[in-house]
Design an enzyme around this catalytic site. Structure first.
Site, short mmCIF file in Angstrom:
data_model
loop_
_atom_site.label_atom_id
_atom_site.label_comp_id
_atom_site.label_asym_id
_atom_site.label_seq_id
_atom_site.Cartn_x
_atom_site.Cartn_y
_atom_site.Cartn_z
N LYS A 130 -2.76 -31.80 11.07
CA LYS A 130 -1.84 -31.50 9.97
C LYS A 130 -1.91 -32.62 8.95
CE LYS A 130 1.25 -28.30 8.92
NZ LYS A 130 1.32 -26.91 9.39
N ASP A 170 0.58 -25.12 3.44
CA ASP A 170 1.86 -25.15 4.16
C ASP A 170 2.91 -25.21 3.03
OD1 ASP A 170 2.88 -25.62 7.15
OD2 ASP A 170 4.14 -26.86 5.90
N1 GLU Z 1 0.51 -24.22 7.82
C1 GLU Z 1 0.29 -23.07 8.65
C2 GLU Z 1 0.84 -23.32 10.04
O1 GLU Z 1 1.84 -23.98 10.17
C3 GLU Z 1 -1.15 -22.58 8.61
C4 GLU Z 1 -2.20 -23.56 9.01
C5 GLU Z 1 -3.64 -23.06 8.81
O2 GLU Z 1 -3.83 -21.92 8.41
O3 GLU Z 1 -4.52 -23.86 9.08
O4 GLU Z 1 0.36 -22.86 11.03
#
Ligand code: GLU
Length: 449
Positions: A130, A170
């Site tokens: 992340k 996100d």
């Molecule tokens: N931010 C999204 C999550 O919390 C998607 C992450 C992604 O698609 O890599 O899963």
């Protein structure tokens, strides 16, 4: 914190607190997983000896860097950005970037930690990571957002790659930001590496149904939980917090399946529309005009807007927290239960506090934790990577069909694992255990790395 940990897990937890001071959200996310792992540790003593839990809780790599940029008036600003590459046992690090003033290391680590198990549950070959920044895109011009994204990528590019680390969006990062980030990556590396980012535009390597996937997936998950209880979504009243990408498409899918969504929110207040939220109007306000939801009542005069209102005071049978972490507390949970709640699915990451989760559990509410219920977004990101790797594009119908199958499988895995480990109907235990076991087995197979 909610439940007590068994002795061995408590020692591990204390060590994590000491080594990672001040990272409250990360502590909360770790505690929630450790709470459910007691039975796993008794069944797999080998994982204890090999310190798999301690290894999973320590990110493989953490990158923190400065992002200088200039606003439209020429003033210089300095933001801080992060990328936490948490676990690559199952595939390249995968997870979004969050731009929000609340971002600090503790938030990115909680999100990265959850992402490991969520991504494992999708059964796709993706590890967990992340990133983000304390940059606030609110009120910034397109040119300012672009300069910020270009500056951020000028450092981040060296850590990315389709086989290394694959970011996405996100909170605060949508297709506009992905475009600027991808454009700068392409320029610096001189490579059209589609698979290095997901959530791209449909004209330049994005996947159909990616935008809809998190919200649609959360509703599919509710559908499965209700079916497992011989109940159905059709005819139920629903409240969805937030009004971003996840909330909008959760409202759309729930409405398609016959539910009546009567309320949603943003950080300013809540709207209640007893006739059911008009999704087309909501999309125009949020996606095209980029305005606040208070604008909704200008056109739907029967709907009401309450500044600073609490969305969880609106009676409903299904609650979908789709805004942000810790947005639904014990008091909210109690009120929802008293108002006749049947099911909850977390469209956001960790939106329910430990106290809220305990109240839902005691009341026998069907509770779908984020790691399972909002995994449709990242699962469809993996489908985007698959299309990019084969230089192909799939139809909306096919992609949504794959998403639906994946959500059914995630529900099944969480449901059956909860049963197997002595907590029938507890999707928190089921999702944490199933996700953990998959990652732990892969780590074990790869030796001490
Ligand atoms: N931010 C999204 C999550 O919390 C998607 C992450 C992604 O698609 O890599 O899963």
């Amino acid at each position: 914190m909610s439940a007590r940990l068994d002795e061995k897990l408590d020692l591990i937890y204390r060590d994590i607190l000491q080594r990672n001071p001040g990272e409250d959200e990360f502590h909360q996310a770790v505690h929630e997983v450790l709470e459910t792992l007691g039975p796993v540790m008794s069944r797999y003593p080998d994982f204890v000896d090999k310190k798999i839990i301690q290894r999973i809780c320590e990110p493989e790599r953490q990158i923190i860097f400065r992002v200088p940029w200039q606003d439209d008036k020429g003033e210089v600003h300095i933001n801080r950005a992060f990328r936490v590459e948490f676990n690559s046992a199952l595939g390249p690090y995968k997870g979004g970037m969050r731009f929000h003033p609340s971002v600090y290391l503790g938030i990115i680590k909680f999100l990265g930690f959850e992402q490991i198990f969520k991504n494992a549950l999708t059964n796709m070959p993706i590890g967990g990571g992340k990133g983000g920044s304390d940059f606030d895109p609110k009120g910034k011009s397109d040119a300012e957002v672009m300069r910020f994204c270009q500056s951020l990528m000028t450092e981040l590019y060296r850590h990315l790659g389709e086989y290394t680390d694959v970011p996405a969006g996100d909170i605060g990062v949508g297709q506009r930001e992905i475009g600027y980030l991808f454009g700068q990556y392409k320029r610096i590396t001189n490579r059209y590496e589609s698979g290095v980012f997901t959530g791209k535009g449909l004209d330049w390597g994005g996947s159909r149904a990616r935008k809809e996937a998190t919200g649609y997936g959360a509703v599919y998950f509710v559908d499965e939980m209700l079916k497992a209880r011989k109940d159905k979504i059709d005819g139920k009243t629903m409240v969805v917090s937030g009004s971003g990408n996840v909330a909008i498409y959760a409202i759309e899918k729930a409405t398609q399946l016959g539910a009546k969504v009567i309320a949603c929110s943003d950080s300013g207040g809540i709207i209640v529309d007893e006739e059911g939220i008009d999704v087309a109007l909501l999309k125009r306000i949020k996606e095209v005009e980029r305005r606040r939801i208070s604008a909704y009542v200008e056109e739907r005069t029967k709907a009401t807007y309450t500044e600073g209102g609490n969305i969880w005071s609106v009676p409903c049978q299904i609650a979908l927290p789709c805004a942000t972490q810790n947005e639904l507390n014990g008091k909210d949970a109690k009120q929802l239960v008293e108002n006749g709640l049947v099911a909850v699915a977390e469209g956001a990451n960790m939106p329910t506090t430990p106290e809220g989760m305990r109240i839902f559990d005691e009341a026998g509410i069907a509770f779908g934790p984020g790691k399972a219920a909002n995994a449709g977004g990242v699962a469809t990101s993996a489908l985007e990577m698959q299309q990019n790797a084969s230089r192909d594009t799939w139809t909306f119908k096919h992609t949504e069909g794959r998403l639906h199958e994946i959500m059914i499988e995630i529900h099944k895995a969480a449901y059956e694992t909860a049963d197997e480990f002595g907590s029938p109907g507890n999707y928190v235990v089921g999702a944490n255990t199933a996700g953990f076991l998959k990652v732990a087995r892969a780590m074990d197979a790869m030796g001490l790395v």
